[in-house]
Structures are given as C-alpha cells and as structure tokens.
Design an enzyme around this catalytic site. Structure first.
Site, short mmCIF file in Angstrom:
data_model
loop_
_atom_site.label_atom_id
_atom_site.label_comp_id
_atom_site.label_asym_id
_atom_site.label_seq_id
_atom_site.Cartn_x
_atom_site.Cartn_y
_atom_site.Cartn_z
N GLY A 104 -29.97 -16.94 16.57
CA GLY A 104 -31.24 -16.32 16.22
C GLY A 104 -31.93 -15.78 17.45
O GLY A 104 -31.60 -16.15 18.58
N CYS B 130 -25.13 -20.94 19.24
CA CYS B 130 -26.20 -20.33 20.03
C CYS B 130 -27.54 -21.00 19.72
O CYS B 130 -27.73 -22.17 20.05
CB CYS B 130 -26.23 -18.82 19.79
SG CYS B 130 -27.14 -17.91 21.08
N TYR B 131 -28.48 -20.31 19.06
CA TYR B 131 -29.76 -20.94 18.72
C TYR B 131 -29.53 -22.19 17.87
O TYR B 131 -30.23 -23.19 18.02
CB TYR B 131 -30.64 -19.94 17.97
CG TYR B 131 -32.02 -20.47 17.61
CD1 TYR B 131 -33.10 -20.26 18.46
CD2 TYR B 131 -32.24 -21.17 16.42
CE1 TYR B 131 -34.36 -20.74 18.15
CE2 TYR B 131 -33.50 -21.65 16.09
CZ TYR B 131 -34.56 -21.43 16.96
OH TYR B 131 -35.80 -21.91 16.64
N HIS C 44 -20.62 -17.06 20.77
CA HIS C 44 -20.49 -16.62 19.38
C HIS C 44 -19.00 -16.52 18.99
O HIS C 44 -18.35 -15.51 19.28
CB HIS C 44 -21.18 -15.26 19.18
CG HIS C 44 -22.66 -15.35 19.26
ND1 HIS C 44 -23.46 -15.58 18.17
CD2 HIS C 44 -23.51 -15.26 20.33
CE1 HIS C 44 -24.73 -15.62 18.53
NE2 HIS C 44 -24.79 -15.43 19.84
N GLU D 16 -17.89 -16.05 16.08
CA GLU D 16 -17.72 -15.18 14.91
C GLU D 16 -17.40 -13.74 15.27
O GLU D 16 -16.95 -12.97 14.41
CB GLU D 16 -18.97 -15.23 14.03
CG GLU D 16 -20.23 -14.59 14.60
CD GLU D 16 -21.05 -15.54 15.45
OE1 GLU D 16 -22.26 -15.28 15.64
OE2 GLU D 16 -20.50 -16.56 15.93
N SER E 40 -19.41 4.93 -11.07
CA SER E 40 -19.70 6.01 -10.13
C SER E 40 -18.42 6.60 -9.55
O SER E 40 -18.46 7.67 -8.94
CB SER E 40 -20.56 5.47 -8.99
OG SER E 40 -19.82 4.54 -8.21
N GLY E 41 -17.31 5.91 -9.71
CA GLY E 41 -16.08 6.33 -9.06
C GLY E 41 -15.83 5.59 -7.77
O GLY E 41 -14.76 5.67 -7.18
N GLY E 42 -16.85 4.83 -7.29
CA GLY E 42 -16.70 4.03 -6.08
C GLY E 42 -16.04 2.70 -6.37
O GLY E 42 -15.88 2.30 -7.53
N VAL E 43 -15.68 1.97 -5.32
CA VAL E 43 -14.92 0.74 -5.49
C VAL E 43 -15.74 -0.35 -6.17
O VAL E 43 -15.21 -1.10 -7.00
CB VAL E 43 -14.36 0.25 -4.13
CG1 VAL E 43 -15.48 -0.08 -3.17
CG2 VAL E 43 -13.46 -0.96 -4.32
N ASP E 44 -17.04 -0.45 -5.88
CA ASP E 44 -17.83 -1.56 -6.43
C ASP E 44 -17.93 -1.48 -7.95
O ASP E 44 -17.63 -2.45 -8.65
CB ASP E 44 -19.24 -1.57 -5.82
CG ASP E 44 -19.21 -1.72 -4.31
OD1 ASP E 44 -18.20 -2.25 -3.80
OD2 ASP E 44 -20.18 -1.32 -3.65
N SER E 45 -18.36 -0.34 -8.46
CA SER E 45 -18.49 -0.22 -9.91
C SER E 45 -17.13 -0.26 -10.60
O SER E 45 -17.00 -0.76 -11.72
CB SER E 45 -19.24 1.06 -10.28
OG SER E 45 -18.51 2.21 -9.90
N SER E 46 -16.10 0.23 -9.92
CA SER E 46 -14.76 0.20 -10.51
C SER E 46 -14.24 -1.23 -10.65
O SER E 46 -13.62 -1.59 -11.66
CB SER E 46 -13.79 1.03 -9.66
OG SER E 46 -14.19 2.38 -9.62
N LYS F 229 -17.97 -6.68 0.99
CA LYS F 229 -17.20 -5.49 0.63
C LYS F 229 -15.69 -5.72 0.70
O LYS F 229 -14.95 -5.31 -0.20
CB LYS F 229 -17.59 -4.33 1.55
CG LYS F 229 -17.05 -2.98 1.12
CD LYS F 229 -17.83 -2.44 -0.05
CE LYS F 229 -17.49 -1.00 -0.34
NZ LYS F 229 -18.36 -0.43 -1.39
#
Length: 527
Positions: free
Chosen positions: A66, A93-94, A183, A185, A237-243, A383
C-alpha cells in the site's frame, strides 16, 4: 441491490486465500498469482474483522502492499486477531510492516529508499524460500522499512544491501507469519511464483482445487437453481466476455436462453457473420439479431465530436435493446459479463464478499426499469480466467482470444464524420492489419491492434498522377491491465508489408503511419 453474501466454502471454493487490500497497485495481481497456482483468492477490505475471515474458512491470508506509512495518522490498519486465526499469514511490503508492527517491531523511514531491482541474500532456504537461490533478484518499492525486530517474536530470513530485514518469519508458534519487503507478485521478481507456491502448498497445505472445469459445472448448477423454468436474455457484443456468458448459460439452461445481438453498423468486418455462425450454427442458440444500422448511422450523420458520438450511440442502443428484449416472451433474467476487476473498481470489491450471481443491478448504461433480474456469472473472474473458461466451454480460439473492441465500435476509430464510405475504408485497413499480425505470429503477443482513419488527407503519387487521399494510423499495444499500456515493437518488415498492402489494396488511402505513444499520456483508443 441486495447485500452480497459470503461465497460458499464448497466445491471450487473449498480453499480460499483472501488478500487484505491496503491500496497497493498490485493487489489484484496478488489474487491472480494465487489463482494461477490453483487456489481461489479474492480481495477483502483491510480492516475486515477476524471473525469474518474465520467464517470464510481460509487456508491462509495475504496482506497486500500500500502507499501509506504505518506510522502516519489515519493509515490503514488491520484487526490484530487476524494473526491469531491459526492459519499462515504472508505480509507483502506494507502488509509486512503493519503485521510486524503489531508483533512489536519498529518501522520507520528508511535511510536508503529502494525502488526497482535488488539482490536479496536468503539466509534460511526452507518453507517460503524452498528451492529459491541463495542470491536472488527481487523487486523493491518502499521508502519505509523495519528498523528492529522484536526479540523472540520475529527472525530475519532474507536481506539486501540496504534492507537487513527484507524477509522475516515469526518465531512464535502461535503466530504463523511470514513477511517480505519486496513484491513477489510482479514479474521482476523471477522466483516470485515459486514463493507463492511454497506459501500455498508447503505452508498452507493447499490441495489446488481452483479448476476452471469445476467452476463451469458449479456456476451452471447455480444458474439452473436460480432461473428455474424462466428464460434468460443475454446481450451479445461479439467480445469474449459476453460470448463466454452465453456459452455458460447455454450449458446451464439450454434452449431457455435467448441472445440479442445489436448490429449498429459500426462493427468490424464480418463481425455479425462470426457471431451468427458461432452461436446459431455451432451452439444452436436462439439468437435474435436487431438490425439497426440505418438508425445508428442516421443518428451519427454530421456528428464530429467524439463525446456526442458516444452519447447518441448509447441512447440508440438502449432503445433498440429494450425493444428486442421485450419481444422475448417469458424472459425474467438478463445476463451480463461483469468481471472481477469491474466489481473492484465499482467499489464493491473490498467488502469481504463476492457473490456469484447479483440481482437487480444497473447494466452498463441500461436503465433499471427494464424489468429484468441480473445474472453475472463471471463476476469472480479475471480476464485471463474468462478465456480459460471459454476454452472449457468449447468456444473457438478465434473468439476466445479476440482483442477488445470499444462499445461505440468503429465510430471512435473513424475520426470526424461517420459515413458508410469511411467505415468501409477502416474495415478494409483493419482486416489487412490483423491478417498480417496473425501471419507474423504476433496476435497473442499483443493486447490490442487496430486501424484508425484520420480526418486529414495528404498528397501522394501513384503511377504518374498526383493523389490527395486519406491517412490511416496503425495502433498496437501491449498491456497487462489496460490501465497503462506501451506501444508494441512490431518488426519493421511486418509494418512494411501492412503499409504496402493497405496503400495498394484499399482505395482512397495513400499514407500509413504508426502510433508509438504509450498510455499515459495517450489513451489506447484515439477518441
């Protein structure tokens, strides 16, 4: 909106490692690293009571970094009882500093700030640092550090040249705590993934139950229970999320799903064909296409201002979608592809809970009075996890790995007035650009690639004649989160082929330029 509930500790959530978010820029990345290792993780608020954490039955707890100093008035703190839960705790870290302060250590401003790569010497290569080299590179980003450990509570297990307590471990058996000032990550800590795996499997004794195939089956069952005999509408929409949402719903409720696809005339080349082929021919889904091209283009006639373009497109979309949705008889639910970063950024991600399905919530600009309950089956996923879920559900690779496309479509990639002729130019240029990027094996190595038609013309020579034609800009970026992005170093020979093909094959273009701006200060899209 009803209050979210604690995720059930069953199925794929039998193992949870929550991350207390102290505001670090890489807090989400910690979650992703844990999930990549096969254990479910989510962000919770930093001051979450220990009994709420205990109710989640965590296998371990991680404290994020943080921007604050632990000794500042009003700095975020944590419930000290978290360290008494009997489960391993990893402070980063923090997160390390706040836990060490609770355990009696002294934290103050460092004599030498550390930002960037540093070499850490490991003094005890067991548990957290098992199989990590004795001299290993780590990524530092701190102005404070631990000055003195509390004797009998903590011991050092790693140090850099200017940070003697770069990693520590509790010596009190009742406080199962490990802390790192760096870090793990970020990719700049090469053995960071090894440290996470050591924490999860050697220390927390996780079994690695976070599997996308199990998640798909679990979510499908929850959708079936919620929907019952009713119908669900999914806006495609044709995008990956809605598909992926559509594919998951189809797995859950079959023919009781109806998808609505709005053709606004601002789509990529063959976009509508791809959606119809995938969801009608392949999945046999009830797909309703609302052809509103004339309406959208009529609204945009003569409009140049990008904000006005967006406003008109959004207004028309609501009207078209509302009409199409209400023509679906018996529909009670509306599905949306909200992802976990959306939940976090909307301010709902730090309550210590994450619901799989959230009802009665506004949909990205859609009015609440549509009369549907909302289903968001992807709201726990990042994603990259959505793409993996799409593969599990059998979506084709060319859809799973599609680059993002803006909501207003090509209206923000045709600068200036929108006409059928100008849209045709940018579609043809975009198709050539993507063909060459794919042929060069660069599509999966870039995050977003597209062409922009500029509102200017330039002088050129073709054959023996003078031309005065359009200029096209090419944009290719690499990014992890789309909050920041760098321009992609496309090889000159590939850019040369793209430019040559566009100028020769797309009538009306005589000049091609390449955008080498990063975000910030530029944005990814031009409008």
């Amino acid at each position: 909106m009803p209050s979210p509930t604690t995720p059930p500790a069953d199925g794929t959530h039998a193992e949870i490692v929550p991350v207390l978010d102290f505001g670090g820029q890489t807090a989400q990345l910690i979650c992703r690293r844990v999930r990549d290792a096969g254990v479910f993780s989510l962000l919770v608020r930093p001051d979450i009571p220990a009994d709420e954490l205990a109710a989640m039955n965590p296998k371990g707890v991680i404290l994020s970094g943080g921007p604050s100093s632990v000794y500042d008035p009003g700095a975020p703190t944590m419930d000290p009882k978290v360290l008494d839960l009997g489960v391993p705790v990893l402070g980063i870290c923090y997160g390390m500093q706040i836990a060490c302060q609770i355990l009696g250590a002294e934290v103050s401003k460092a004599d030498h700030r550390e930002y960037g790569r540093a070499q850490m010497t490991v003094s005890d290569a067991v548990d957290l640092f098992d199989a990590v080299p004795d001299n290993t590179q780590v990524w530092m980003s701190h102005g404070d550090q631990i000055r003195q450990l509390h004797a009998g509570n903590l011991e050092p297990i790693g140090a850099t040249r200017t940070c003697p307590f770069a990693a520590v471990r509790s010596t009190d058996p009742s406080k199962r705590f490990w802390g790192v000032q760096f870090h793990p990550e970020v990719t700049h800590t090469p053995h960071g993934s090894d440290m996470f795996r050591n924490f999860l499997y050697e220390i927390c004794r996780c079994d690695g139950l976070w599997k996308m195939s199990d998640y798909a089956a679990e979510q499908a069952e929850k959708i079936r229970e919620l929907v019952g005999d009713d119908r669900v509408i999914c806006g495609l929409s044709g995008g990956v999320d809605s598909s992926v949402v559509a594919a998951l719903l189809h797995k859950a409720i079959g023919e009781r799903l109806t998808c609505v696809f709005v053709d606004n005339g601002l789509l990529r080349k063959k976009e509508r064909d791809l959606v119809e082929h995938t969801f009608i021919d392949h999945f046999k889904i009830d797909l309703r296409v609302a052809d509103a091209r004339d309406d959208f283009l009529g609204d945009l006639a003569g409009v140049i201002d990008p904000q006005e373009k967006r406003r008109r497109i959004g207004h028309r979309f609501i009207e078209v979608f509302k009409q199409a949705a209400h023509e679906v008889k018996g529909a009670k639910f509306l599905a949306q592809g909200t992802l976990y970063p959306d939940v976090i950024e909307s301010g709902h991600g730090h309550a210590g809970h994450s619901a799989n399905i959230k009802l009665h919530h506004n949909v990205g600009g859609l009015p609440e009075d549509l009369g549907f309950e909302l289903i968001e089956p992807l709201r726990e996923l990042f994603k990259d996890e959505v793409r993996r879920l799409g593969a599990v559900l059998g979506l084709p690779d060319n859809l799973i790995w599609r680059h993002p496309f803006p909501g207003p479509g090509l209206a923000v990639r045709v600068l200036g007035e929108i006409t059928e002729e100008r849209l045709a130019v940018v579609r043809d240029c975009d198709e050539i650009l993507l063909e060459e990027i794919v042929a060069a094996g660069l599509y999966r190595k870039t995050s977003q690639v597209f062409a922009v038609l500029l509102p200017i013309q330039s002088v050129g020579v073709m054959g023996d004649g003078r031309t005065y034609e359009s200029v096209v800009a090419l944009r290719a970026v690499e990014t992890q989160d789309f909050m920041t992005a760098d321009w992609a170093r496309i090889p000159f020979e590939v850019l040369g082929r793209i430019s040559n093909r566009i100028i020769n094959e797309v009538r009306g273009v005589n000049r091609v330029v390449y955008d080498i701006s990063s975000k910030p200060p530029a944005t990814i899209e031009w409008e």
